[in-house]
Enzyme design. Structure first.
Site, PDB file in Angstrom:
ATOM      1  N   CYS A   2       0.831  -1.194   0.000  1.00 37.87           N
ATOM      2  CA  CYS A   2       0.000   0.000   0.000  1.00 37.87           C
ATOM      3  C   CYS A   2       0.868   1.247   0.000  1.00 37.87           C
ATOM      4  O   CYS A   2       2.099   1.181   0.071  1.00 37.87           O
ATOM      5  CB  CYS A   2      -0.914   0.019   1.227  1.00 37.87           C
ATOM      6  SG  CYS A   2      -1.930  -1.466   1.405  1.00 37.87           S
ATOM      7  N   GLY A  80       2.652  -3.092   3.863  1.00 36.34           N
ATOM      8  CA  GLY A  80       3.504  -4.264   4.007  1.00 36.34           C
ATOM      9  C   GLY A  80       2.723  -5.526   4.270  1.00 36.34           C
ATOM     10  O   GLY A  80       1.519  -5.607   4.019  1.00 36.34           O
ATOM     11  N   GLU A  81       3.431  -6.520   4.785  1.00 38.12           N
ATOM     12  CA  GLU A  81       2.826  -7.805   5.103  1.00 38.12           C
ATOM     13  C   GLU A  81       3.437  -8.349   6.393  1.00 38.12           C
ATOM     14  O   GLU A  81       4.656  -8.245   6.601  1.00 38.12           O
ATOM     15  CB  GLU A  81       3.078  -8.833   3.985  1.00 38.12           C
ATOM     16  CG  GLU A  81       2.621  -8.419   2.599  1.00 38.12           C
ATOM     17  CD  GLU A  81       1.118  -8.372   2.421  1.00 38.12           C
ATOM     18  OE1 GLU A  81       0.396  -8.817   3.344  1.00 38.12           O
ATOM     19  OE2 GLU A  81       0.661  -7.896   1.376  1.00 38.12           O
ATOM     20  N   ILE A 301      13.676 -10.974 -18.166  1.00 38.11           N
ATOM     21  CA  ILE A 301      13.805 -10.227 -19.414  1.00 38.11           C
ATOM     22  C   ILE A 301      15.184 -10.482 -19.995  1.00 38.11           C
ATOM     23  O   ILE A 301      16.126 -10.831 -19.282  1.00 38.11           O
ATOM     24  CB  ILE A 301      13.584  -8.712 -19.231  1.00 38.11           C
ATOM     25  CG1 ILE A 301      14.591  -8.127 -18.243  1.00 38.11           C
ATOM     26  CG2 ILE A 301      12.159  -8.424 -18.795  1.00 38.11           C
ATOM     27  CD1 ILE A 301      14.555  -6.613 -18.180  1.00 38.11           C
ATOM     28  N   GLY A 375      15.072 -12.643  -5.215  1.00 37.65           N
ATOM     29  CA  GLY A 375      16.210 -13.252  -4.541  1.00 37.65           C
ATOM     30  C   GLY A 375      17.181 -12.262  -3.957  1.00 37.65           C
ATOM     31  O   GLY A 375      18.324 -12.635  -3.639  1.00 37.65           O
TER      32      GLY A 375
END
Length: 643
Positions: A2, A80-81, A301, A375
């Site tokens: 968010c 966040g989480e 990519i 990563g």
């Protein structure tokens, strides 16, 4: 993920005026949260909170923010989480009647039961949050341990501003917008603005692992308080090192990283991963594939320039693991088309050119998923950067020489033209990586003049070793290894790793990924930076990280259990674009305009002569000065757009 923002006005406000202001501030970060929006005001105390929501967990209205705790004491905007928020709920002796299953609601219940700091100490995740305590009339800002999520704040007159990005602060009427010349100098030196500074005077980045609290009604500048410290974690690891066998170390890393990845699969929306084919991203994707029930969606990519193309490596790993792989071959024109967007994406000058491919791969991923794991962090935790080994090796050789010999060598290397040294390195050492030539030349020239390995490393990771010399203000860039040298490690590589984890990782790498991804409304997660993985890595004796000259030794042993070693044991390539060539070709006109005498001195902060001389040498092919020129160009582009 968010966007959060808000302000604390010590002079108070009318609700009508404040509503309009907080709406503008929230709209400035709408790309971070296109799914929902909200605001909350307390005119009595001069508090306004704004939120833009990217719905990831609990997509229902029960996840709407700003959110108030069940008891009514705390109001929060959260970015966040919290991956273990179900554990927080389970730890509550008297849980509220839950309205939904969002981690925001779990945190608020934790505040009422344990307090703000203790709740975040118990949390595993990434976050930037602002919490208003209605009982104590105070505002607390808090940021995650490693700095995955951003949070800016600062007083502008009698008003405290804060937000996920500078763009939300800029639109507030109290915002002053004065460029901090010291921060500019540091930016030119490093290619990023190091915390706690921002490019604007009076506006700071909240350091990772800290919180800061402001009381209503008074302009104060309290120091951030750490609830977690990398330095302390590293020092503990030095005092109580891991004492197990090689097999036990691999098993423990596998356990911890699997737990981290499993937690970060938490999502109510489609989820995937960036895959370069290197050690770090391949390990994360392999664990995701093992833990999940469906093929992981992976994204990479490629570039026409072979020295910058990792798509074949990613394709090989994806094929072996059986992922649902997407690949985009990017033309130089498409990559160059991102450059005009960088100033608005980053909000302040950002000099890492790998922001270009990162922005592109984030856009590719957003076509299919809303969350992507990456990563990042493996190089800092497991000594993956070649510069660690090179710096230590060359310093040990130089330090063994008599002082007189070192002085003569210093004089000779400073006298010889950079292109002459460059040609030798091209022939005998550097080989296939022309984009690294200037770094090697600067490092070699600095070797014999440095007083210790930290001073040498400072030069090797600096774009402009003396940025004050090119600024009209003459402002110096301060940079200190004090924190990195206090980790209790004698090995110089460990100190370099600590410095990068404290500065380069949060202020360059994680900024790059967060802003690039959020410009496409894509959430990114970094399993290697679970603080329990970080603490384990810092408990490992150095031989588990580098053994017989092999970097990332332990992480590679884990990966070899998951992916055939021939697919991933290849030279490290990095994630960049051929800026050095583009500046002499398709970007020449754009750069010439920004580096003209008028642009540099008339409306810019630079002394034109030294910058123009490097530009002349670069165009003539006498030296590769991209690492000095690119930050200057990024500042010029940013300054032009803000006028």
């Amino acid at each position: 993920m968010c966007g959060i923002t808000g302000f604390l006005d010590t002079k108070g406000f009318t609700e009508e005026a404040a509503t309009a202001v907080i709406a503008r501030m929230a709209n400035a970060v709408a790309h971070r949260g296109p799914d929902d929006e909200g605001r909350w005001l307390d005119a009595r105390h001069g508090v306004a909170l704004g939120h833009k929501r990217l719905s990831i967990v609990d997509l229902s209205p029960a996840g709407h923010q700003p959110m108030t705790s069940a008891g009514g004491r705390f109001v929060m905007v959260f970015n966040g989480e919290i991956y273990n928020h179900d554990e927080l709920r389970a730890a509550l002796a008297h849980p509220p009647a839950w309205r939904g299953h969002s981690d925001t609601e779990s945190l608020l219940a934790g505040f009422e039961a344990f307090g703000i700091e203790e709740t975040f100490r118990r949390s595993v995740g990434m976050f930037g949050a602002a919490v208003w305590d209605r009982e104590k009339a105070c505002l607390t800002l808090v940021r995650d341990r490693l700095g995955e999520k951003p949070l800016y704040y600062g007083w502008q007159g009698a008003t405290l501003l804060f937000g996920s990005e500078l763009s939300s602060l800029v639109v507030h009427p109290a915002f002053l917008g004065e460029v901090d010349q010291g921060a500019l100098s540091a930016f030119l030196k490093l290619g990023y603005v190091p915390a706690p500074y921002s490019i604007y005077r009076g506006i700071s980045k909240l350091p990772p692992g800290t919180s800061v609290t402001f009381r209503s009604g008074a302009v104060t500048e309290p120091e951030p308080v750490a609830y977690w410290s990398l330095v302390e974690a590293a020092a503990r690891g030095a005092k109580e090192p891991f004492a197990g066998s090689d097999e036990e170390a691999v098993d423990e890393l596998e356990r911890l990283l699997s737990r981290s990845v499993k937690g970060q699969l938490m999502s109510d929306v489609p989820l995937g991963a960036f895959l370069s084919g290197g050690v770090d991203s391949s390990t994360i994707v392999a664990l995701m594939q093992r833990l999940g029930s469906e093929p992981v969606k992976t994204f990479t990519i490629g570039f026409a320039e072979s020295g910058f193309d990792e798509s074949q490596a990613a394709r090989d790993v994806a094929r072996h693991l059986g992922t649902d792989h997407s690949e985009l071959l990017v033309t130089p024109a498409e990559a160059q088309g991102v450059i005009p967007q960088l100033a608005s994406i980053y909000g302040e000058p950002f000099g890492d050119s790998s922001a270009i491919p990162t922005t592109i791969v984030a856009g590719l991923a957003r076509r299919d998923v809303t969350v992507a794991l990456s990563g990042d962090g493996g190089d800092e935790l497991f000594a993956g950067y070649g510069r660690y080994h090179r710096t230590t090796r060359v310093w040990s050789r130089a330090a063994s020489m008599p002082q007189a010999t070192r002085r003569m060598a210093t004089l000779a290397l400073r006298t010889l033209p950079a292109n002459a040294i460059q040609n030798v390195l091209m022939r005998f050492e550097v080989g296939q990586f022309p984009h690294l030539f200037s770094e090697r030349v600067r490092g070699l020239q600095a070797v014999f003049g440095s007083k210790d390995v930290e001073a040498l490393y400072d030069v090797r990771v600096s774009n402009w070793p003396d940025p004050a010399a090119i600024l009209q203000s003459g402002a110096a860039a301060s940079r200190s290894f004090a924190a990195a040298t206090s980790i209790g490690r004698a090995d110089p590589t460990e100190r370099m790793m600590a410095f990068d984890t404290l500065a380069y990782l949060p202020d360059d790498v994680l900024v790059k990924v967060d802003r690039a991804a959020m410009s496409h409304s894509l959430e990114t997660r970094v399993p290697l930076l679970d603080h329990r993985v970080v603490e384990f890595a810092w408990s490992l004796p150095h031989g588990f990280k580098v053994r017989d000259g092999e970097e990332k030794w332990l992480l590679k042993r884990l990966l070899h259990k998951l992916v055939p070693r021939e697919l991933v044991d290849r030279p490290k390539q990095g994630f960049g674009v051929p800026i050095h060539e583009w500046l002499r070709g398709p970007l020449r006109g754009w750069a010439e305009d920004l580096l003209s005498v008028e642009a540099l001195e008339g409306s810019g902060p630079f002394r034109a002569a030294p910058v123009r001389e490097l530009w002349r040498q670069h165009l003539a092919g006498k030296a590769d000065w991209q690492y000095r020129l690119w930050p200057a160009l990024m500042y010029q582009q940013w300054a032009r757009e803000r006028r």
